[in-house]
Design a protein around this motif. Sequence first.
Motif, mmCIF file in Angstrom:
data_model
loop_
_atom_site.group_PDB
_atom_site.id
_atom_site.type_symbol
_atom_site.label_atom_id
_atom_site.label_comp_id
_atom_site.label_asym_id
_atom_site.label_seq_id
_atom_site.Cartn_x
_atom_site.Cartn_y
_atom_site.Cartn_z
ATOM 1 N N LEU A 1 0.830 -1.206 0.000
ATOM 2 C CA LEU A 1 0.000 0.000 0.000
ATOM 3 C C LEU A 1 0.864 1.255 0.000
ATOM 4 N N THR A 2 0.335 2.290 -0.642
ATOM 5 C CA THR A 2 1.030 3.576 -0.633
ATOM 6 C C THR A 2 0.856 4.222 0.735
ATOM 7 N N PRO A 3 1.695 5.199 1.069
ATOM 8 C CA PRO A 3 1.521 5.915 2.337
ATOM 9 C C PRO A 3 0.138 6.563 2.460
ATOM 10 N N GLU A 4 -0.400 7.045 1.342
ATOM 11 C CA GLU A 4 -1.734 7.657 1.366
ATOM 12 C C GLU A 4 -2.805 6.623 1.710
ATOM 13 N N GLN A 5 -2.681 5.421 1.133
ATOM 14 C CA GLN A 5 -3.635 4.356 1.435
ATOM 15 C C GLN A 5 -3.523 3.935 2.901
#
Length: 77
Positions: free
Chosen positions: A45-49
């Motif tokens: 997962l991305t940091p935003e997710q």
Amino acid sequence: MTLAETIYQHSLSLPEQAAREVLDFVQFMEQRYCVTATDTLPQTLTPEQRAAYARLSRLQIDWEGKPITDRDEANAR
């Protein structure tokens, strides 16, 4: 089969109310051992997710103590 999969398989045979009790117990254990939903997220997962999941894990909704059994019932309120 992992332990989590075994627990899941057993939960499938339970009546709806009993499955809700199991879920409540699992959530209690998560609080007791300071485990959050973000602790078990995939590493891809991305940091935003991850941040979105963290916000969602803190979300609490008061339904006046009444369980909602399905989406149709929730929409009828």
